[in-house]
Design a protein around this motif. Structure first.
Motif, PDB file in Angstrom:
ATOM      1  N   GLU A   1       0.907  -1.268   0.004  1.00 31.66           N
ATOM      2  CA  GLU A   1      -0.213  -0.336   0.242  1.00 31.66           C
ATOM      3  C   GLU A   1       0.856   1.233  -0.156  1.00 31.66           C
ATOM      4  O   GLU A   1       0.652   2.255  -0.570  1.00 31.66           O
ATOM      5  CB  GLU A   1      -0.780   0.002   1.206  1.00 31.66           C
ATOM      6  CG  GLU A   1      -1.499   1.650   1.269  1.00 31.66           C
ATOM      7  CD  GLU A   1      -3.077   1.336   0.614  1.00 31.66           C
ATOM      8  OE1 GLU A   1      -4.240   2.402   0.915  1.00 31.66           O
ATOM      9  OE2 GLU A   1      -3.103   1.059  -0.153  1.00 31.66           O
TER      10      GLU A   1
ATOM     11  N   LYS B   1      -5.660  -7.785   2.876  1.00 33.87           N
ATOM     12  CA  LYS B   1      -5.542  -5.943   2.142  1.00 33.87           C
ATOM     13  C   LYS B   1      -5.209  -4.854   3.174  1.00 33.87           C
ATOM     14  O   LYS B   1      -5.778  -5.412   4.822  1.00 33.87           O
ATOM     15  CB  LYS B   1      -7.036  -5.590   1.959  1.00 33.87           C
ATOM     16  CG  LYS B   1      -7.369  -4.192   1.024  1.00 33.87           C
ATOM     17  CD  LYS B   1      -8.438  -4.097   0.179  1.00 33.87           C
ATOM     18  CE  LYS B   1      -8.480  -2.932  -0.050  1.00 33.87           C
ATOM     19  NZ  LYS B   1      -7.690  -2.522  -1.064  1.00 33.87           N
TER      20      LYS B   1
ATOM     21  N   ARG C   1      -5.481  -0.405   4.013  1.00 33.87           N
ATOM     22  CA  ARG C   1      -5.983   0.372   3.354  1.00 33.87           C
ATOM     23  C   ARG C   1      -5.592   1.683   4.022  1.00 33.87           C
ATOM     24  O   ARG C   1      -6.133   1.207   5.512  1.00 33.87           O
ATOM     25  CB  ARG C   1      -6.681   0.228   3.079  1.00 33.87           C
ATOM     26  CG  ARG C   1      -7.457   1.886   2.141  1.00 33.87           C
ATOM     27  CD  ARG C   1      -8.886   1.938   1.744  1.00 33.87           C
ATOM     28  NE  ARG C   1      -8.798   1.486   0.383  1.00 33.87           N
ATOM     29  CZ  ARG C   1      -9.780   1.563  -0.391  1.00 33.87           C
ATOM     30  NH1 ARG C   1     -11.480   1.530   0.170  1.00 33.87           N
ATOM     31  NH2 ARG C   1      -9.627   0.613  -1.788  1.00 33.87           N
TER      32      ARG C   1
ATOM     33  N   LEU D   1      -8.891   2.245  -6.774  1.00 34.76           N
ATOM     34  CA  LEU D   1      -8.089   3.621  -6.161  1.00 34.76           C
ATOM     35  C   LEU D   1      -8.280   4.904  -6.280  1.00 34.76           C
ATOM     36  O   LEU D   1      -7.424   5.449  -6.374  1.00 34.76           O
ATOM     37  CB  LEU D   1      -6.328   3.399  -5.683  1.00 34.76           C
ATOM     38  CG  LEU D   1      -5.865   2.365  -4.858  1.00 34.76           C
ATOM     39  CD1 LEU D   1      -4.706   2.137  -4.754  1.00 34.76           C
ATOM     40  CD2 LEU D   1      -6.226   2.441  -3.485  1.00 34.76           C
TER      41      LEU D   1
END
Length: 220
Positions: free
Chosen positions: A29, A74, A76, A124
Motif C-alpha cells: 500500500e 488487504k 488500506r 483507488l
C-alpha cells in the motif's frame, strides 16, 4: 481482536497469527501511494508553526470469495477525517449521488433498445484526485524514515486524497466530471451523475460506473 474477524484494526492485525501477510500488504500500500505521488515527505521544521497534524489509520481486511475462502490480505491507509477542521484542512464535502430513478430509467430504455452495458469500478479512485487544501499528516504506523532519522522530525503532506479525508468524494467527482466533459460528454441538468455523448450513456456512483451503448466497441 478475534482472529476470525475479517475487519480488524492496527493493533489487532499485529497480534494476529497471519500478521506477516498484513505487513506485506502494508508495504504494498505504501509503495503504491508513494509511486502515485499521493504525498511528499517534508521536514517538520519546514511547515508553519502550530500546524495540526492529522493521524493516518490502518484498516485491514481478510478478503474472501463467495465460498468463504481467503483470497488475500488487504491493508488500506486512511486519514482520520475526524481530526480535520473546516476552513483549514477542508472546505466543501458535497458530492452528488445518482438518483435510483435515473438508474432504473436508463436500464429500462437500454433493455428495450437492445443496447449493451458494462459495470466498471475505479481502483483507488480517491487517491487519483488532487486534494484541494494542504493537509499535514503523521507518518503511518509501522514505517520509518530511512537513515535512522526520527519520525517526529518529518511530516507527510498530501498531494492527492486518501480515503478518510472529508473532501475526498467531492474532489474525486469533480475530477471525474471534468475529464468526462473533456472527452466530449455532456452532463445532465436533471441528474449530475448522468453523462451522454452520442450513443454512449455513463451513470456514475462514487467510484462505480455503468456504461450503456448500442455497440460494444463504443463501450470499450
Amino acid at each position: 481482536t478475534d482472529e476470525n474477524n475479517d475487519n480488524i484494526h492496527y493493533g489487532g492485525a499485529m497480534a494476529a497469527p497471519d500478521k506477516s501477510e498484513f505487513i506485506a500488504a502494508m508495504k504494498k500500500e505504501v509503495d503504491a501511494l508513494t509511486k502515485d505521488k499521493v504525498w511528499r515527505i517534508e521536514p517538520r521544521k519546514n511547515i508553519p508553526e502550530h500546524t495540526k497534524l492529522i493521524r493516518l489509520i490502518w484498516s485491514f481486511k481478510r478478503k474472501r470469495n463467495p465460498m468463504g475462502e481467503l483470497i488475500k490480505h488487504k491493508a488500506r491507509l486512511c486519514v482520520h477525517g475526524g481530526m480535520q477542521t473546516k476552513g483549514i484542512d477542508y472546505w466543501h464535502t458535497y458530492a452528488p449521488v445518482v438518483n435510483w430513478s435515473t438508474v432504473r430509467l436508463v436500464m429500462l430504455l437500454t433493455e428495450m433498445a437492445g443496447w449493451h452495458s458494462r459495470q466498471i469500478d475505479y481502483v483507488l479512485a480517491f487517491s487519483q484526485a488532487p486534494i484541494d487544501t494542504t493537509v499535514y499528516c503523521h507518518l503511518p504506523a509501522g514505517f520509518h524514515i530511512e537513515g535512522g532519522m526520527k519520525n517526529e522530525d518529518y511530516v507527510i503532506v498530501l498531494e492527492k486524497n486518501l480515503y478518510g479525508t472529508k473532501q475526498a468524494a467531492a474532489n474525486w467527482f469533480e475530477m471525474l466530471r471534468d475529464n468526462l466533459i473533456k472527452e466530449g460528454f455532456k452532463q445532465s441538468i436533471i441528474d449530475p451523475c448522468l453523462f451522454i455523448k452520442d450513443n454512449v450513456i455513463i451513470v456514475t456512483y462514487v467510484d462505480d460506473c455503468l456504461i450503456f451503448s448500442d455497440e460494444k466497441e463504443k463501450i470499450d
